[in-house]
Enzyme design. Sequence first.
Site, PDB file in Angstrom:
ATOM      1  NE  ARG A  24      26.545 -24.715 -14.305  1.00 47.75           N
ATOM      2  CZ  ARG A  24      27.086 -24.390 -13.125  1.00 47.75           C
ATOM      3  NH1 ARG A  24      27.764 -23.270 -12.992  1.00 47.75           N
ATOM      4  NH2 ARG A  24      26.934 -25.169 -12.103  1.00 47.75           N
ATOM      5  NE  ARG A  28      27.835 -17.050 -12.210  1.00 41.57           N
ATOM      6  CZ  ARG A  28      28.170 -17.676 -11.094  1.00 41.57           C
ATOM      7  NH1 ARG A  28      28.104 -17.048  -9.935  1.00 41.57           N
ATOM      8  NH2 ARG A  28      28.598 -18.915 -11.123  1.00 41.57           N
ATOM      9  NE  ARG A  37      22.765 -12.933 -11.929  1.00 40.53           N
ATOM     10  CZ  ARG A  37      23.961 -13.106 -11.379  1.00 40.53           C
ATOM     11  NH1 ARG A  37      24.343 -14.321 -10.992  1.00 40.53           N
ATOM     12  NH2 ARG A  37      24.787 -12.116 -11.222  1.00 40.53           N
ATOM     13  CG  ASP A  74      21.036 -25.518 -10.704  1.00 37.18           C
ATOM     14  OD1 ASP A  74      22.038 -24.916 -11.098  1.00 37.18           O
ATOM     15  OD2 ASP A  74      21.065 -26.347  -9.770  1.00 37.18           O
ATOM     16  CE1 TYR A 151      25.825 -28.684  -4.407  1.00 37.61           C
ATOM     17  CE2 TYR A 151      25.468 -30.497  -5.923  1.00 37.61           C
ATOM     18  CZ  TYR A 151      26.166 -29.381  -5.561  1.00 37.61           C
ATOM     19  OH  TYR A 151      27.208 -28.931  -6.337  1.00 37.61           O
TER      20      TYR A 151
HETATM   21  O1  CP3 Z   1      24.774 -25.808 -19.142  1.00 38.20           O
HETATM   22  C1  CP3 Z   1      23.943 -24.866 -19.158  1.00 38.20           C
HETATM   23  O2  CP3 Z   1      24.156 -23.774 -19.734  1.00 38.20           O
HETATM   24  C2  CP3 Z   1      22.568 -25.104 -18.533  1.00 38.20           C
HETATM   25  C3  CP3 Z   1      22.384 -24.566 -17.245  1.00 38.20           C
HETATM   26  C4  CP3 Z   1      22.934 -25.262 -16.007  1.00 38.20           C
HETATM   27  C5  CP3 Z   1      23.084 -24.557 -14.788  1.00 38.20           C
HETATM   28  N1  CP3 Z   1      23.423 -25.445 -13.827  1.00 38.20           N
HETATM   29  C6  CP3 Z   1      22.862 -23.115 -14.620  1.00 38.20           C
HETATM   30  C7  CP3 Z   1      23.457 -22.423 -13.462  1.00 38.20           C
HETATM   31  C8  CP3 Z   1      23.259 -26.602 -15.756  1.00 38.20           C
HETATM   32  C9  CP3 Z   1      23.315 -27.784 -16.717  1.00 38.20           C
HETATM   33  C10 CP3 Z   1      23.569 -26.708 -14.360  1.00 38.20           C
HETATM   34  C11 CP3 Z   1      23.898 -27.981 -13.709  1.00 38.20           C
HETATM   35  C12 CP3 Z   1      24.406 -27.971 -12.334  1.00 38.20           C
HETATM   36  N2  CP3 Z   1      24.009 -27.192 -11.279  1.00 38.20           N
HETATM   37  C13 CP3 Z   1      25.351 -28.905 -11.826  1.00 38.20           C
HETATM   38  C14 CP3 Z   1      25.961 -30.034 -12.615  1.00 38.20           C
HETATM   39  C15 CP3 Z   1      27.009 -29.577 -13.550  1.00 38.20           C
HETATM   40  C16 CP3 Z   1      28.239 -29.024 -12.897  1.00 38.20           C
HETATM   41  O3  CP3 Z   1      28.521 -27.846 -13.157  1.00 38.20           O
HETATM   42  O4  CP3 Z   1      28.886 -29.761 -12.178  1.00 38.20           O
HETATM   43  C17 CP3 Z   1      25.550 -28.599 -10.471  1.00 38.20           C
HETATM   44  C18 CP3 Z   1      26.495 -29.312  -9.526  1.00 38.20           C
HETATM   45  C19 CP3 Z   1      24.673 -27.520 -10.136  1.00 38.20           C
HETATM   46  C20 CP3 Z   1      24.459 -26.903  -8.811  1.00 38.20           C
HETATM   47  C21 CP3 Z   1      24.805 -25.471  -8.843  1.00 38.20           C
HETATM   48  N3  CP3 Z   1      24.046 -24.497  -9.455  1.00 38.20           N
HETATM   49  C22 CP3 Z   1      25.938 -24.843  -8.280  1.00 38.20           C
HETATM   50  C23 CP3 Z   1      27.026 -25.569  -7.531  1.00 38.20           C
HETATM   51  C24 CP3 Z   1      25.826 -23.476  -8.570  1.00 38.20           C
HETATM   52  C25 CP3 Z   1      26.723 -22.365  -8.128  1.00 38.20           C
HETATM   53  C26 CP3 Z   1      27.987 -22.455  -8.930  1.00 38.20           C
HETATM   54  C27 CP3 Z   1      28.435 -21.114  -9.368  1.00 38.20           C
HETATM   55  O5  CP3 Z   1      29.037 -21.054 -10.448  1.00 38.20           O
HETATM   56  O6  CP3 Z   1      28.181 -20.128  -8.649  1.00 38.20           O
HETATM   57  C28 CP3 Z   1      24.665 -23.286  -9.342  1.00 38.20           C
HETATM   58  C29 CP3 Z   1      24.172 -21.996  -9.890  1.00 38.20           C
HETATM   59  C30 CP3 Z   1      24.040 -21.899 -11.370  1.00 38.20           C
HETATM   60  N4  CP3 Z   1      23.462 -22.841 -12.154  1.00 38.20           N
HETATM   61  C31 CP3 Z   1      24.444 -20.806 -12.180  1.00 38.20           C
HETATM   62  C32 CP3 Z   1      24.070 -21.117 -13.489  1.00 38.20           C
HETATM   63  C33 CP3 Z   1      24.220 -20.269 -14.721  1.00 38.20           C
HETATM   64  C34 CP3 Z   1      25.079 -19.523 -11.692  1.00 38.20           C
HETATM   65  C35 CP3 Z   1      24.011 -18.742 -10.989  1.00 38.20           C
HETATM   66  C36 CP3 Z   1      24.077 -17.268 -11.220  1.00 38.20           C
HETATM   67  O7  CP3 Z   1      23.706 -16.797 -12.307  1.00 38.20           O
HETATM   68  O8  CP3 Z   1      24.454 -16.579 -10.266  1.00 38.20           O
END
Ligand code: CP3
Length: 357
Positions: A24, A28, A37, A74, A151
């Site tokens: 990640r 943010r 965003r 994602d 999910y």
């Molecule tokens: O690593 C990176 O920089 C690449 C981008 C990436 C995102 N999600 C962007 C994202 C990657 C590799 C993921 C994987 C992901 N997504 C996982 C597996 C890895 C982990 O963290 O366990 C999972 C379980 C998800 C599902 C997901 N997407 C969740 C649970 C959430 C909300 C979590 C939160 O922090 O609010 C997301 C949203 C998400 N995916 C964001 C980002 C940057 C935040 C969204 C935003 O900008 O508001």
Amino acid sequence: MTNDALLRALERQPTDYTPVWLMRQAGRYLPEYRATRERAGSFLALAKSPALAAEVTLQPLERFALDAAILFSDILTVPDAMGLGLHFADGEGPRFARPLRDEAAIRALAAPDPADQLRYVIDAVREIRKALAGRVPLIGFAGSPFTLACYMVEGAGSDDWRALKTMLYARPDLLHRILEVNTRAVTDYLNAQIDAGAQVVMLFDTWGGQLSHAGYEEFSLAYSRRILSGLRRESGGRKVPSILFTKGGGAWLEAMAASGCTAVGLDWTVDPAAARARVGTRVALQGNLDPAALFAPPDAVRREVRRVLDAFGPAPGHVFNLGHGISQHTPVESVAALVDEVRTYSRRLRGAARSNP
Ligand code: CP3
């Protein structure tokens, strides 16, 4: 490729320092990410625009001397492409409009064609490769079949995954049917990313650690193994290494190391030296600083980075990362301190090991 330290470390070849990237890393905690965003309108609109996804993928590389880029997307784009209707309620995480709760919906589930429903991701991979111009390698990724199923059945994140666990014990045949479709979908999706230019692929099994010992093999690892054996091994004349990360998977490192992956990702609960002793030289290891260490001031971050590097030791085959994704509350200075300390301290460690073998 200007900087191939990541590719070399994943193949357990010597490097002058330990390569580093962060799960990640585009997100943010970066003000420039929040600005992009805002312009896109939402997280999903951002992820679905190849030009904007490329822009945010490169943002952390402009600030920090990272050794890899990771595709901005994602894991849940895959079930979205299957028609489950993904949306992100403000501050509440992901939700599906049509979770898989009845047999008819599960029987109707089909793997999407990545060139069609996931075209925006494949286009983003191409744009990012162009923008990177060989600076560092690009990592593509997908969720494991099991983590996606969590999910898809639950319809959102959960503390206890009650709907998923109920299906697992009451109707394992239905869960296996979902996992079959997910396995096909993820294999095709990762191969499409590789064809478009991804140079490494990573499987995120964020919820595999919620399974029982027997359940981990049956419902998670068995399917990840099939994906790993179905991936293209080479692209552009170079091997395409794969990383398998199971959060909470510390009990199963030997099995993960034998799954066909090139590297195993470790969460922060695992002792790196013990992990190395358990897996031998079969795989590279990636990890595993506690992401919460980044809430402390830079001096404390640097100390914890050195502790992790010492625990892995100077032998080839370590990629520095966090033990899970970076928090949105992370100060930018902490990330700067982390990346700088990995570079300078690991150079010293390796130099000392060479002159004093
Ligand atoms: O690593 C990176 O920089 C690449 C981008 C990436 C995102 N999600 C962007 C994202 C990657 C590799 C993921 C994987 C992901 N997504 C996982 C597996 C890895 C982990 O963290 O366990 C999972 C379980 C998800 C599902 C997901 N997407 C969740 C649970 C959430 C909300 C979590 C939160 O922090 O609010 C997301 C949203 C998400 N995916 C964001 C980002 C940057 C935040 C969204 C935003 O900008 O508001």
